[in-house]
Design an enzyme around this catalytic site. Structure first.
Site, PDB file in Angstrom:
ATOM      1  N   LYS A 156      33.217  -2.621 -24.870  1.00 22.76           N
ATOM      2  CA  LYS A 156      32.200  -1.606 -24.552  1.00 22.76           C
ATOM      3  C   LYS A 156      31.830  -0.820 -25.813  1.00 22.76           C
ATOM      4  O   LYS A 156      30.659  -0.714 -26.173  1.00 22.76           O
ATOM      5  CB  LYS A 156      32.739  -0.660 -23.465  1.00 22.76           C
ATOM      6  CG  LYS A 156      31.681   0.286 -22.957  1.00 22.76           C
ATOM      7  CD  LYS A 156      32.263   1.383 -22.125  1.00 22.76           C
ATOM      8  CE  LYS A 156      32.415   2.626 -22.965  1.00 22.76           C
ATOM      9  NZ  LYS A 156      32.950   3.778 -22.258  1.00 22.76           N
TER      10      LYS A 156
ATOM     11  N   ASP B 102      29.570   0.547 -18.909  1.00 26.28           N
ATOM     12  CA  ASP B 102      30.421   1.707 -18.639  1.00 26.28           C
ATOM     13  C   ASP B 102      30.456   1.947 -17.130  1.00 26.28           C
ATOM     14  O   ASP B 102      29.935   1.143 -16.348  1.00 26.28           O
ATOM     15  CB  ASP B 102      29.938   2.932 -19.425  1.00 26.28           C
ATOM     16  CG  ASP B 102      28.678   3.531 -18.831  1.00 26.28           C
ATOM     17  OD1 ASP B 102      28.052   2.888 -17.956  1.00 26.28           O
ATOM     18  OD2 ASP B 102      28.319   4.650 -19.218  1.00 26.28           O
TER      19      ASP B 102
END
Ligand code: SF4
Length: 346
Positions: free
Chosen positions: A214, A232
């Site tokens: 991420k 996310d």
């Protein structure tokens, strides 16, 4: 967004006909359901059906279950778009791709200013800020990083820092001991393995302490201009509400959603989705009644549908409405026509 469109978007029912006509989808939600139910009731009254033989019913149920099971294996393709929006109607892969891209286009109009909400001036600051953003808000990180980067402007400085001093600076972001360890560790790795520069390759970035896929995609997309999808918590929640995928693991979500869009759109798509999740489509109380993409959303009704009540759930940045370049869509205004309240701690 033009005023008329904005007004239509605010009221899902008002925008439905046009949206559905354009998308080729059945009209949205409540109206369709009511009409269909009424029709069904009339038909039932007029011609009561003979009960089907038990054996035939069992056979039909088994056949339907087999179809459903098969569709489930293929992720979302072939599943009904929504319980209310299209009762019993499966969505083809092509229709899913079209709907997903249309949602992204709508979001691009609503959030033309979408950007990473962490403040940074170079790739080093971005990678550190992204690591610090775990379990806290971007706002909190933005309040903390100026002191950190003033004291330690380069990877060399942070690599040689006294951990106790860094902990003190990072305390407001929570988990400050672990975060101190990560940012000092990643600075050391940058100095020792990458000549003090942040690498621009995924495989190198994920080797840095505290950096997962991420964080790596945030850095690649926003500091190096390389397309990446940031999965996310907001992204995960929204793409599942929109039935873009039923995957639950970030890597699989990334692959499934990536396949719906050209690579060049990945970074901005991530910003649009995250902006929408922060401002309108909240985890606990999505503001469906004030959501401009309600006509395209299978999860419409999961949150507040009353427009007045929904508007009160909207969250905005500090300092007022952020899209000053455009006429504020009505969804962004409170009942008195003022910009809705600032985005609070989230
Ligand atoms: S769940 Fe509600 S707020 Fe979220 S995208 Fe769908 S209609 Fe909008």
């Amino acid at each position: 967004m033009p005023a008329k469109k904005a007004a239509d978007d605010v009221n899902p029912n008002a925008g439905k006909a046009a949206a559905d006509k354009a998308s080729g989808k059945p009209a949205v939600i409540g109206a369709v359901t009511k009409k269909a139910t009424a029709k069904k009731a009339t038909a039932k009254k007029a011609a009561p059906k003979k009960p089907a033989p038990k054996k035939a019913v069992a056979k039909k149920v088994a056949a339907e279950k087999a179809v459903t099971d098969k569709a489930a294996q293929k992720d979302v393709v072939g599943k009904p778009v929504a319980g209310k929006a299209a009762v019993g109607k499966a969505e083809s892969r092509t229709a899913l791709v079209r709907r997903a891209r249309r949602i992204n286009r709508e979001l691009a109009e609503i959030y033309p200013y979408a950007h990473p909400e962490l403040d940074f001036e170079n790739p080093f600051q971005l990678v550190v800020a992204t690591v610090l953003s775990a379990q806290t808000t971007d706002l909190r990180v933005n309040q903390t990083t100026p002191a950190l980067f003033a004291a330690y402007p380069t990877p060399e400085d942070l690599a040689a820092a006294d951990p106790e001093r860094v902990e003190e600076i990072l305390r407001p972001t929570g988990f400050f001991r672990a975060k101190t360890k990560s940012v000092i560790g990643l600075s050391k790795a940058l100095v020792e393995e990458f000549g003090g520069e942040v690498p621009g390759r995924l495989e190198d970035l994920v080797k840095l302490p505290g950096v997962g896929r991420k964080t790596a995609f945030v850095v690649l997309g926003n500091a190096f201009g390389r397309p990446g999808i940031t999965v996310d918590t907001h992204f995960q929640r929204l793409v599942r509400r929109w039935r873009w995928t039923e995957q639950t693991e970030p890597d699989k979500i990334e692959a499934a959603v990536g396949a719906l869009f050209p690579k060049s759109e990945w970074t901005m798509l991530s910003h649009h989705v995250i902006f929408h999740g922060r401002r309108i489509c909240h985890a606990r109380k999505p503001a469906c009644g004030a959501c401009p993409i309600a006509p395209l959303c299978p999860a419409y009704g999961e949150g507040e549908t009353d427009p007045e009540k929904a508007r009160k759930l909207l969250k905005y940045e500090k300092g007022g409405f952020p899209g000053q370049r455009l006429n504020p869509p009505q969804a962004y205004l409170d009942a008195g026509g003022r910009p809705a309240p600032p985005l609070g701690a989230e």
